[in-house]
Design a protein around this motif. Structure first.
Motif, PDB file in Angstrom:
ATOM      1  N   ILE A   1       0.835  -1.199   0.000  1.00 15.82           N
ATOM      2  CA  ILE A   1       0.000   0.000   0.000  1.00 15.82           C
ATOM      3  C   ILE A   1       0.871   1.251   0.000  1.00 15.82           C
ATOM      4  CG2 ILE A   1      -1.638   1.334   1.370  1.00 15.82           C
ATOM      5  CD1 ILE A   1      -2.826  -1.424   2.244  1.00 15.82           C
ATOM      6  N   ILE A   2       1.908   1.210   0.785  1.00 15.78           N
ATOM      7  CA  ILE A   2       2.810   2.366   0.824  1.00 15.78           C
ATOM      8  C   ILE A   2       3.372   2.635  -0.571  1.00 15.78           C
ATOM      9  CG2 ILE A   2       5.061   3.167   1.614  1.00 15.78           C
ATOM     10  CD1 ILE A   2       4.533   1.652   4.230  1.00 15.78           C
ATOM     11  N   CYS A   3       3.752   1.575  -1.243  1.00 13.06           N
ATOM     12  CA  CYS A   3       4.344   1.728  -2.571  1.00 13.06           C
ATOM     13  C   CYS A   3       3.302   1.896  -3.672  1.00 13.06           C
ATOM     14  CB  CYS A   3       5.233   0.533  -2.886  1.00 13.06           C
ATOM     15  SG  CYS A   3       6.688   0.406  -1.840  1.00 13.06           S
ATOM     16  N   ASN A   4       2.055   1.836  -3.303  1.00  9.31           N
ATOM     17  CA  ASN A   4       0.962   1.945  -4.273  1.00  9.31           C
ATOM     18  C   ASN A   4       1.033   0.868  -5.356  1.00  9.31           C
ATOM     19  OD1 ASN A   4      -1.460   3.292  -5.037  1.00  9.31           O
ATOM     20  ND2 ASN A   4      -0.380   4.351  -6.693  1.00  9.31           N
ATOM     21  N   HIS A   5       1.297  -0.339  -4.926  1.00  8.49           N
ATOM     22  CA  HIS A   5       1.342  -1.450  -5.877  1.00  8.49           C
ATOM     23  C   HIS A   5      -0.075  -1.970  -6.047  1.00  8.49           C
ATOM     24  CE1 HIS A   5       5.798  -2.100  -4.789  1.00  8.49           C
ATOM     25  NE2 HIS A   5       5.682  -1.346  -5.870  1.00  8.49           N
ATOM     26  N   GLN A   6      -0.605  -1.747  -7.219  1.00 14.58           N
ATOM     27  CA  GLN A   6      -1.987  -2.128  -7.451  1.00 14.58           C
ATOM     28  C   GLN A   6      -2.143  -3.225  -8.484  1.00 14.58           C
ATOM     29  OE1 GLN A   6      -3.504   2.475  -7.021  1.00 14.58           O
ATOM     30  NE2 GLN A   6      -4.843   0.992  -7.955  1.00 14.58           N
ATOM     31  N   ARG A   7      -3.306  -3.783  -8.523  1.00 12.93           N
ATOM     32  CA  ARG A   7      -3.620  -4.771  -9.545  1.00 12.93           C
ATOM     33  C   ARG A   7      -5.051  -4.507  -9.941  1.00 12.93           C
ATOM     34  NH1 ARG A   7      -5.116 -10.494  -6.754  1.00 12.93           N
ATOM     35  NH2 ARG A   7      -6.377  -9.683  -5.057  1.00 12.93           N
ATOM     36  N   SER A   8      -5.384  -4.971 -11.130  1.00 14.16           N
ATOM     37  CA  SER A   8      -6.745  -4.721 -11.567  1.00 14.16           C
ATOM     38  C   SER A   8      -7.655  -5.741 -10.892  1.00 14.16           C
ATOM     39  CB  SER A   8      -6.832  -4.836 -13.081  1.00 14.16           C
ATOM     40  OG  SER A   8      -6.326  -6.073 -13.481  1.00 14.16           O
ATOM     41  N   VAL A   9      -8.864  -5.326 -10.690  1.00 14.95           N
ATOM     42  CA  VAL A   9      -9.819  -6.202 -10.028  1.00 14.95           C
ATOM     43  C   VAL A   9     -10.211  -7.287 -11.012  1.00 14.95           C
ATOM     44  CG1 VAL A   9     -12.076  -6.293  -8.945  1.00 14.95           C
ATOM     45  CG2 VAL A   9     -10.649  -4.257  -8.702  1.00 14.95           C
ATOM     46  N   SER A  10     -10.190  -8.510 -10.557  1.00 12.74           N
ATOM     47  CA  SER A  10     -10.500  -9.593 -11.482  1.00 12.74           C
ATOM     48  C   SER A  10     -11.945  -9.492 -11.934  1.00 12.74           C
ATOM     49  CB  SER A  10     -10.243 -10.946 -10.825  1.00 12.74           C
ATOM     50  OG  SER A  10     -11.320 -11.295 -10.000  1.00 12.74           O
ATOM     51  N   LYS A  11     -12.164  -9.966 -13.118  1.00  8.50           N
ATOM     52  CA  LYS A  11     -13.500  -9.857 -13.697  1.00  8.50           C
ATOM     53  C   LYS A  11     -14.546 -10.524 -12.837  1.00  8.50           C
ATOM     54  CE  LYS A  11     -11.949  -9.855 -18.446  1.00  8.50           C
ATOM     55  NZ  LYS A  11     -11.020 -10.914 -18.798  1.00  8.50           N
ATOM     56  N   SER A  12     -14.136 -11.585 -12.204  1.00  2.14           N
ATOM     57  CA  SER A  12     -15.130 -12.317 -11.437  1.00  2.14           C
ATOM     58  C   SER A  12     -15.250 -11.853  -9.991  1.00  2.14           C
ATOM     59  CB  SER A  12     -14.784 -13.802 -11.478  1.00  2.14           C
ATOM     60  OG  SER A  12     -13.507 -14.020 -10.953  1.00  2.14           O
TER      61      SER A  12
ATOM     62  N   ASP B   1     -10.455  -6.135   0.640  1.00  2.11           N
ATOM     63  CA  ASP B   1      -9.331  -5.250   0.928  1.00  2.11           C
ATOM     64  C   ASP B   1      -8.189  -5.435  -0.041  1.00  2.11           C
ATOM     65  OD1 ASP B   1     -10.334  -3.974   3.041  1.00  2.11           O
ATOM     66  OD2 ASP B   1      -9.050  -4.885   4.549  1.00  2.11           O
ATOM     67  N   LEU B   2      -7.963  -6.666  -0.398  1.00  2.00           N
ATOM     68  CA  LEU B   2      -6.820  -6.955  -1.255  1.00  2.00           C
ATOM     69  C   LEU B   2      -7.147  -6.956  -2.732  1.00  2.00           C
ATOM     70  CD1 LEU B   2      -5.055  -9.772   0.783  1.00  2.00           C
ATOM     71  CD2 LEU B   2      -4.310  -7.418   0.490  1.00  2.00           C
ATOM     72  N   LYS B   3      -8.379  -6.680  -3.049  1.00  2.00           N
ATOM     73  CA  LYS B   3      -8.728  -6.827  -4.459  1.00  2.00           C
ATOM     74  C   LYS B   3      -7.921  -5.922  -5.372  1.00  2.00           C
ATOM     75  CE  LYS B   3     -12.532  -3.616  -4.961  1.00  2.00           C
ATOM     76  NZ  LYS B   3     -13.968  -3.432  -4.902  1.00  2.00           N
ATOM     77  N   THR B   4      -7.476  -4.809  -4.883  1.00  2.00           N
ATOM     78  CA  THR B   4      -6.685  -3.926  -5.748  1.00  2.00           C
ATOM     79  C   THR B   4      -5.233  -3.827  -5.312  1.00  2.00           C
ATOM     80  OG1 THR B   4      -7.272  -2.007  -4.408  1.00  2.00           O
ATOM     81  CG2 THR B   4      -8.659  -2.471  -6.321  1.00  2.00           C
ATOM     82  N   VAL B   5      -4.849  -4.618  -4.327  1.00  2.00           N
ATOM     83  CA  VAL B   5      -3.471  -4.542  -3.838  1.00  2.00           C
ATOM     84  C   VAL B   5      -2.637  -5.705  -4.365  1.00  2.00           C
ATOM     85  CG1 VAL B   5      -2.020  -4.489  -1.780  1.00  2.00           C
ATOM     86  CG2 VAL B   5      -4.282  -3.437  -1.736  1.00  2.00           C
ATOM     87  N   ALA B   6      -1.515  -5.401  -4.947  1.00  2.00           N
ATOM     88  CA  ALA B   6      -0.621  -6.439  -5.472  1.00  2.00           C
ATOM     89  C   ALA B   6       0.526  -6.637  -4.482  1.00  2.00           C
ATOM     90  CB  ALA B   6      -0.081  -6.030  -6.830  1.00  2.00           C
ATOM     91  N   LEU B   7       0.598  -7.822  -3.911  1.00  2.00           N
ATOM     92  CA  LEU B   7       1.644  -8.066  -2.919  1.00  2.00           C
ATOM     93  C   LEU B   7       2.972  -8.480  -3.537  1.00  2.00           C
ATOM     94  CD1 LEU B   7      -0.372 -10.062  -0.221  1.00  2.00           C
ATOM     95  CD2 LEU B   7       0.047  -7.615  -0.372  1.00  2.00           C
TER      96      LEU B   7
END
Length: 888
Positions: free
Chosen positions: A748-759, A834-840
């Motif tokens: 989150i600090i680094c703003n690492h995001q991912r797209s929300v999966s279609k499903s 919470d994690l849907k848009t966060v890329a770990l």
DNA sequence: CAAAAGACTTGCACCGACAAAA
DNA sequence: TTTTGTCGGTGCAAGTCTTTTG
């Protein structure tokens, strides 16, 4: 010391594996794992660490299972370590309750002003974080997160609420975090504890640790070229470790200690074949042979390996073994070099060049133009197909994409072609054909698929490896990029342009002077150029067809020693920042009010980079997507919200939106206001600044310091502190949750995001329904309980059938179980949301010093495999033998 | 010294294999 | 068994930063 003990057998086996040629990847690990276990049991600790292995090993072809939970190979000292570890993490403070104890507190104390960071999410799900932090001004050492924590307004609480604004960002609340964590529990895992723990090594001497083994493994892979004269140190990875806990120094100065050398037999690699040959068996065989002999020799374990390095001799000497215990050897070149020596990156380099995609095979499917079929030449059809295949993608909504495609395709069609515009084109027939092909492929049974895979493997095998200073290393991207339509991110001005086919005459090869020049795979053609530059690490490059001024390089894989070394150096530099951070923060704070505008801008920019982990922000050309970083922020990207908050909203790398509202120190707030006055929305906020100036200034504060070091530093220090603070006694699954929570915080600090999966939406809906269903069950149970207490029979179930008569106690038990189930589901749902848009993954791969993780695993008896997957284990081989007490 | 080159790291999406759920 | 969901690996775009050039 016992340390050495690596048993030979193991070694051998390892090698063999390697030999397998690449394919087998993890065998080693298995072996390693086994070894470990064994060790733990009592044998010696050999650390077969991943280290060595990886490098070579990987391969994998087949999937070999790899060890299951092998514990880490903990170093000998492990036992202690573990125990100590316990103490190590002193704070066992209950997580939840205490709010994040430390950081905040500290800061608070230190600084008077709190900041709050809050994240905001966007409705669409995009995240934004606004963090509000309360941070204090500086908490020097404290990680950002810590500072951030301050207020969290947003707690993530609403479990179910899908959209809650809680957004991911809420990093701050510790508590909340924990909550989440609980949810996460997924990892159930059990593991062998035995292993983990580490063994008992007693001392912690770092040095002693297991190095040997690792080395061995590494070596294994090596092969030497006969011709080379140079010495071959075959050691694979240089890991030099640092002496014990890392003194940081390691990096540059390297000294190599002994090398472990394996003996490698050398294979001669001959020209073309070489690689292949080697790979195949040779190496292994060689190794084995040699090894075996060695083995015999020492019945005991051997720890050292030896290798021959023959200098010139190609032969093998068997071994000279050295003991290595600690040593890490470094490869000769690598280590040293960095620091000072020139910039030599390697002494000998052998590889087979690159592999090209197959030529285009026309399918003959006709597209339509104004409803009629059109004949296209193979070249025209090829490009039409590239477009047809993308019909269902979002690019079709972008006019720029279509325009660029049309421009390039039209050049192939010619001015007088029947097709005069894109609008009247119908690519559907080609699209359908393509879907059909995909379906056919999918329908193949596993046998067929396997055959196809093996065939491909066979063709690619020779390109997968390079021999660097006698060590066989995996090559990263040996496949030349196929032609296609450029898929730029965001609003890239060049999206849709034809990325033309790369030919041998576009490619420059870099290889050792004595190595045979790779044969050009396409008959009748030849390489553009062949160089022998050992100051660079690339094996080949070509100019990017979309942007001819840029290059596409072929490098070694992340598991290679060369990459591992620079990775380690990166983290050591970040650790060094720890010693300077306090004064750097004091310095920029002082400059917030400097009379010199340029100085003030540097101070504020540095503050933002440090506090918010922003990227430097280099200037970009007009033919690139319009994104910004710190130095390129526009006036309109920052909004001042009285009394002292700043709201950031801009598109960063990869056009990922960064939205964050954060409280800052008043001088910063005022300075930003000054920088904005008299400017238009689209003017540069920091008009007197660019990355060159900023980095030049940073270098004055600490040697080698650049903007990106702050990101690495803040990410790693956050992980280190969170782990040590939040890890408590408990089972492995709980500890893993703690790790994931920390990992999430960093992401989150680094703003690492991912797209929300279609499903995602459907998944959430389904979970909600299930929860509702359970709640219904619960309700019925409660009614039944009432009735049972009154001696009445239970209600009929939905089918109208009579349920079994249960005692009130039994029903109560059922109710309790159902409650637990519902709670767990709600927690899982919240975590998922919470994690849907966060890329770990990104932070794990690029920002978190793996030694923090490895040491933590050793201290808490968590099998490293629970945290690092196979490729990370390979990539971080250099970190595996870290002292359990290591702290970033 | 600034711009251009050059080298290397970082980052997200996609894809296929595999596991879990239906 | 079929469908759904996760995960690791790959691909390649997009950054950072250094070095060279003019």
């Amino acid at each position: 010391m016992a340390i050495e003990a690596s048993t030979k057998p193991n070694i051998v086996s390892d090698f063999d594996d390697d030999d397998d040629d690449g394919p087998v990847v993890f065998k080693r690990s298995n072996t390693a794992a086994k070894q470990n276990q064994v060790n733990s049991e009592g044998k010696k600790p050999s650390s077969s660490t991943a280290n060595g292995q990886n490098a070579n090993t990987q391969k994998g072809k087949t999937t070999v299972p790899f060890s299951k939970a092998s514990p880490m190979r903990s170093p000998p000292p492990s036992l202690k370590a573990s125990s100590s570890s316990a103490k190590g993490s002193p704070a066992k403070s209950p997580v939840l309750t205490s709010k994040t104890p430390s950081p905040l507190d500290d800061r608070l104390k230190q600084s008077p002003q709190p900041n709050a960071s809050s994240l905001d999410k966007k409705e669409d799900g995009s995240v934004s974080n606004g963090l509000e932090n309360d941070d204090e001004d500086f908490e020097d050492h404290k990680p950002l997160s810590a500072r951030l924590k301050g207020n969290n307004n947003n707690a993530n609480r609403g479990p179910s609420a899908p959209k809650a604004d809680t957004s991911p960002i809420s990093r701050i609340n510790v508590k909340s975090a924990f909550d989440d964590s609980d949810d996460e529990a997924p990892l159930s895992s059990r593991f062998p504890k035995s292993c983990g723990g580490t063994s008992g090594g007693k001392h912690s001497d770092p040095d002693e640790k297991k190095p040997l083994t690792s080395k061995l493994q590494q070596n294994g892979s090596t092969t030497l070229d006969k011709r080379q004269k140079s010495s071959f140190g075959s050691i694979k990875r240089p890991l030099d470790k640092v002496s014990s806990t890392g003194t940081s120094s390691a990096k540059k100065p390297k000294v190599s200690n002994t090398y472990t050398e394996m003996k490698v037999k050398q294979v001669s690699v001959k020209a073309e074949q070489k690689a292949d040959d080697d790979d195949h068996i040779p190496i292994a065989q060689r190794m084995k042979k040699s090894i075996s002999s060695d083995i015999k020799a020492n019945s005991t374990k051997i720890t050292k390996v030896t290798k021959v390095d023959s200098s010139s001799s190609k032969k093998i000497n068997k071994k000279s073994k050295k003991i290595i215990k600690n040593s890490k050897y470094s490869k000769s070149t690598k280590m040293l070099p960095s620091s000072g020596d020139g910039q030599k990156k390697w002494t000998t380099l052998v590889h087979n060049g690159v592999i090209f995609p197959p030529p285009y095979t026309p399918h003959g499917v006709k597209m339509l133009y104004k409803g009629k079929t059109v004949d296209l030449t193979p070249e025209q059809e090829e490009v039409a197909t590239m477009y047809a295949v993308m019909l269902e993608t979002d690019y079709m909504q972008k006019p720029k994409f279509k325009e660029n495609f049309w421009t390039d395709w039209r050049k192939l069609l010619g001015k007088n072609h029947v097709i005069q515009n894109l609008t009247d084109c119908d690519f559907k027939p080609i699209y359908d054909w393509h879907q059909q092909q995909k379906e056919i492929k999918k329908q193949m049974n596993s046998e067929e698929k396997k055959a196809v895979r093996e065939e491909k493997m066979k063709q690619e095998e020779k390109y997968m490896w390079a021999i660097v200073d006698g060590v066989k290393e995996k090559v990263g991207n040996f496949r030349v990029e196929p032609p296609g339509l450029f898929r730029g991110r965001g609003e890239h001005p060049k999206m849709g342009k034809l990325k033309k086919r790369i030919r041998p005459s576009d490619i420059t090869i870099n290889i050792g002077e004595d190595a045979p020049i790779p044969e050009c795979p396409i008959p009748g053609e030849s390489w553009k150029e062949v160089k022998h530059d050992n100051t660079v690490t690339w094996l080949a490059f070509w100019n990017d067809p979309i942007n001819p001024k840029e290059f596409k390089y072929v490098f070694l894989a992340a598991s290679s020693s060369l990459k591992g070394q620079s990775d380690k150096e990166k983290y050591e530099k970040a650790r060094k920042l720890k010693d300077y951070i306090e004064s750097i923060r004091a310095s920029y704070t002082k400059d917030f009010t400097s009379k010199d505008v340029s100085r003030r801008q540097i101070a504020v920019a540095t503050y933002l980079i440090d506090k918010l982990a922003l990227r430097a922000g280099n200037e970009k050309d007009d033919d690139e997507a319009d994104t910004v970083g710190c130095c390129t922020l526009k006036v309109g990207n920052v909004e001042c919200i009285p009394p002292n908050k700043l709201k950031f909203d801009f598109l960063g790398k990869d056009s990922i939106q960064y939205v964050n509202t954060v409280e800052v120190e008043l001088p910063v707030y005022k300075a930003i206001g000054q920088f904005q006055t008299g400017k238009k929305q689209n003017d540069d906020l920091f008009d007197k600044l660019d990355t060159a100036k900023l980095n030049a200034h940073l270098k004055e504060l600490m040697p080698g310091l650049t903007a990106k070091v702050f990101r690495t530093y803040n990410a790693s220090i956050t992980l280190d502190e969170m782990l040590s603070k939040e890890t408590k006694e408990g089972d492995v699954a709980e500890k893993i949750v703690v790790y994931q929570t920390a990992n999430k915080e960093v992401a989150i600090i680094c703003n690492h995001q991912r797209s929300v999966s279609k499903s995602h939406g459907a998944q959430m809906t389904r979970l909600t329904e299930k929860i509702e269903e359970l709640k219904g069950v619960l309700k019925d149970l409660k009614i039944d309980l009432d009735r049972a207490r009154k001696g009445k029979p239970p209600l009929k179930d939905s089918d109208g059938k009579r349920k079994r008569n249960l005692t009130p106690e039994a029903i109560e038990r059922k109710i309790a179980q159902t409650d637990v189930k519902i709670e767990k589901m709600e927690r899982d749902m919240k975590t998922k949301e919470d994690l849907k848009t966060v890329a770990l993954g990104t932070s794990k791969i690029n920002y978190l010093d793996p030694r923090i993780t490895v040491a933590w695993c050793k201290r808490h008896e968590v099998p490293i495999e629970k945290i690092f997957n196979k490729s990370l284990l390979a990539k971080f081989a250099w970190a595996m033998d870290v002292d359990p007490e290591f702290r970033f």
